[in-house]
Every structure is written in structure tokens, then in C-alpha cells.
Write a protein that holds these residues in place. Structure first.
Motif: not given
Length: 106
Positions: A43-72
Motif C-alpha cells: 500500500t501507500n500507507l504508513r503506520r506511526v508509533s509515538v512513544t512518550s511518558p505522557l501516555f502513562h497518565h492517560l487512558g487509551y482513548m485519551e491517548q488516541q484523541e490527543y495524537v489524532w487532534r494533533i494530526a488533524l
């Protein structure tokens, strides 16, 4: 005379802009982020991984909302489709847990 087909955007350039935006946003809140990507086969797609200590304080959905808001904010609507997923990694995951004691077999 017909026009040549439109040039496909470089997915590496798209991810590079996304990575820069993520690192900037994390720096604003005083955290670091390591961003990596890989191509999705055939495909012409990319998978992206983001590693950060910030995620230790966030739940799964909060992590996703945070990074996708930046992406948008960082990418154009047509460019978002080239990012198949953003995987959030907590480098501290499991560090504060007690090791499991295993019973020996006799």
C-alpha cells in the motif's frame, strides 16, 4: 493534449510533518515524544508509533484523541488517509507493577 495525472504525495514527507507537529505539541506540555513509522506492505500507507511518558497518565482513548487532534491540525484532509494508524506507546508500561511470583512445580 491531456494533463498528466496528479502527483501522489510522499507519505514519508507527510509523516515527517506529522512527527514534527507531535514533538512540538508534546514539548509545549513539557514532555518528549519519539515518533517512528513504517510502510504498510503493498500500500501507500504508513503506520506511526509515538512513544512518550505522557501516555502513562492517560487512558487509551485519551491517548488516541490527543495524537489524532494533533494530526488533524498538522495534515491536510487528503493527507490523513495515508496514515493507517497511530500507535501510542508508554515507555513506563509495566515498570511500576510488581513481578508475578511463579510457583515451582514439584
Amino acid at each position: 493534449m491531456s494533463l498528466p495525472p496528479p502527483k501522489r504525495p510522499s507519505t514519508v514527507a507527510i509523516v515527517r510533518r506529522l512527527a514534527l507537529a507531535i514533538r512540538r505539541e508534546f514539548a509545549i506540555v513539557g514532555e518528549t515524544a519519539t515518533v517512528a513509522s513504517e510502510a504498510v506492505r503493498h500500500t501507500n500507507l504508513r503506520r506511526v508509533s509515538v512513544t512518550s511518558p505522557l501516555f502513562h497518565h492517560l487512558g487509551y482513548m485519551e491517548q488516541q484523541e490527543y495524537v489524532w487532534r494533533i494530526a488533524l491540525r498538522a495534515l491536510k484532509a487528503g493527507e490523513l488517509g495515508f496514515v493507517s494508524l497511530i500507535y501510542c506507546v508508554d515507555p513506563l508500561d509495566g515498570v511500576d507493577e510488581k513481578p508475578v511470583k511463579r510457583r515451582s512445580k514439584r
